[in-house]
Design an enzyme around this catalytic site. Structure first.
Site, PDB file in Angstrom:
ATOM      1  N   GLY A 129       0.823  -1.370   0.128  1.00 14.00           N
ATOM      2  CA  GLY A 129      -0.278  -0.091   0.215  1.00 14.00           C
ATOM      3  C   GLY A 129       1.125   1.217   0.123  1.00 14.00           C
ATOM      4  N   SER A 130       2.039   1.240  -0.915  1.00 12.76           N
ATOM      5  CA  SER A 130       2.602   2.536  -0.721  1.00 12.76           C
ATOM      6  C   SER A 130       2.287   3.787  -1.364  1.00 12.76           C
ATOM      7  CB  SER A 130       4.427   2.092  -1.458  1.00 12.76           C
ATOM      8  OG  SER A 130       4.714   1.614  -3.215  1.00 12.76           O
ATOM      9  N   ASN A 131       1.529   3.258  -2.464  1.00 11.27           N
ATOM     10  CA  ASN A 131       1.050   4.330  -3.624  1.00 11.27           C
ATOM     11  C   ASN A 131      -0.719   4.366  -2.055  1.00 11.27           C
ATOM     12  OD1 ASN A 131       1.820   4.805  -5.839  1.00 11.27           O
ATOM     13  ND2 ASN A 131       1.825   2.454  -5.819  1.00 11.27           N
ATOM     14  N   ASN A 164      -5.791   3.321 -12.520  1.00 12.63           N
ATOM     15  CA  ASN A 164      -5.055   2.480 -12.134  1.00 12.63           C
ATOM     16  C   ASN A 164      -3.210   3.163 -12.181  1.00 12.63           C
ATOM     17  OD1 ASN A 164      -3.932  -0.318 -11.588  1.00 12.63           O
ATOM     18  ND2 ASN A 164      -3.332  -0.156 -13.736  1.00 12.63           N
ATOM     19  N   HIS A 223       0.134   2.171 -13.511  1.00  9.90           N
ATOM     20  CA  HIS A 223       1.099   1.077 -14.030  1.00  9.90           C
ATOM     21  C   HIS A 223       2.770   1.457 -13.786  1.00  9.90           C
ATOM     22  CE1 HIS A 223       1.631  -2.628 -16.134  1.00  9.90           C
ATOM     23  NE2 HIS A 223       2.828  -1.936 -16.855  1.00  9.90           N
ATOM     24  N   ASP A 240      -5.072  -2.859 -18.553  1.00  9.54           N
ATOM     25  CA  ASP A 240      -3.963  -1.481 -19.332  1.00  9.54           C
ATOM     26  C   ASP A 240      -4.026  -0.956 -19.751  1.00  9.54           C
ATOM     27  OD1 ASP A 240      -3.036  -2.334 -16.489  1.00  9.54           O
ATOM     28  OD2 ASP A 240      -0.739  -3.929 -17.644  1.00  9.54           O
ATOM     29  N   GLU A 283       6.143   6.854  -9.038  1.00  7.36           N
ATOM     30  CA  GLU A 283       4.399   6.890  -9.019  1.00  7.36           C
ATOM     31  C   GLU A 283       4.412   7.221  -7.935  1.00  7.36           C
ATOM     32  OE1 GLU A 283       3.245   2.091  -9.019  1.00  7.36           O
ATOM     33  OE2 GLU A 283       5.383   1.485  -9.670  1.00  7.36           O
TER      34      GLU A 283
END
Ligand code: GRF
Length: 199
Positions: A16-18, A111, A113, A154, A183
């Site tokens: 869950g770093s994003n 999302n 990617h 994607d 990101e």
């Protein structure tokens, strides 16, 4: 809560770093949004730990909890609607979002990617495989992409991209670290842009 606050759900499968980066940016930049739900296909993950720390509701949702796929997708949709979710942010979510949810949230699922789409995307192109493929192809740069989610892996409209160099001697792991840091900057920028109504 004010009407102009968009209620967000983040979908995660891992650390869950994003999610953390998004949560931090929303507060620091005072964005008109609030993460109110963290969904994961895994009952225990770093994302849930962070959510609990921050008082964000967690919801474990897996196909295995239901008798059929239809029941699973209905439950997911109900969960989002019941909480008034306006936007879904996939952040390291390793499952395909059910078609019924994609249809109900058309242009409202994002999302991130870890490559420069349309290259190095599609089914099976995730995690370290992406960076291995980028290095094997001899690319001089990689990066991250935030895109809208449609029914094909994607393939939704690209909202924002940012590049990082591929350095001599890079391993898939070293490149993955550089892309992940990218990101963390890109995803909040894309969210901010979307909330501001920019294309
Ligand atoms: C990121 O590279 C993201 O692009 C991918 O999962 C990775 C890590 O996710 N799909 P996080 O640390 O759980 O946000």
């Amino acid at each position: 809560m004010a009407d102009n606050i968009t209620r967000l759900a983040v979908f995660c499968s891992g650390t869950g770093s994003n999610f953390r980066a998004l949560h931090e940016a929303i507060h620091e930049r005072e964005l008109p949004a609030e993460i109110v739900l963290c969904v994961s296909n895994r009952p225990q993950c770093g994302a849930f730990e962070f959510a609990e720390e921050k008082g964000v509701e967690t919801l474990h949702l897996s196909e295995r909890q239901f008798g059929s796929f239809e029941e699973f997708e209905e439950a997911m949709l109900r969960a989002l609607k019941a909480r008034g979710i306006g936007l879904v942010l996939l952040a390291g979510y390793m499952r395909k979002v059910p078609d019924a949810v994609v249809a109900a949230y058309a242009d409202r699922i994002l999302n991130v990617h870890p490559a420069l789409l349309p290259k190095f995307g599609g089914e099976g192109m995730y995690g370290i495989r992406v960076h291995t493929a980028v290095i094997a192809a001899g690319e001089s740069e990689s990066g991250a992409t935030v895109h809208l989610v449609n029914k094909e892996y994607d393939k939704g409209r690209i909202l924002l991209q940012r590049t990082v160099p591929v350095l001599p001697g890079d391993t898939p792991e070293s490149l993955a670290g550089r892309v992940l840091a990218c990101e963390h900057l890109l995803y909040p920028d894309a969210l901010e842009q979307l909330l501001a109504g920019e294309p």
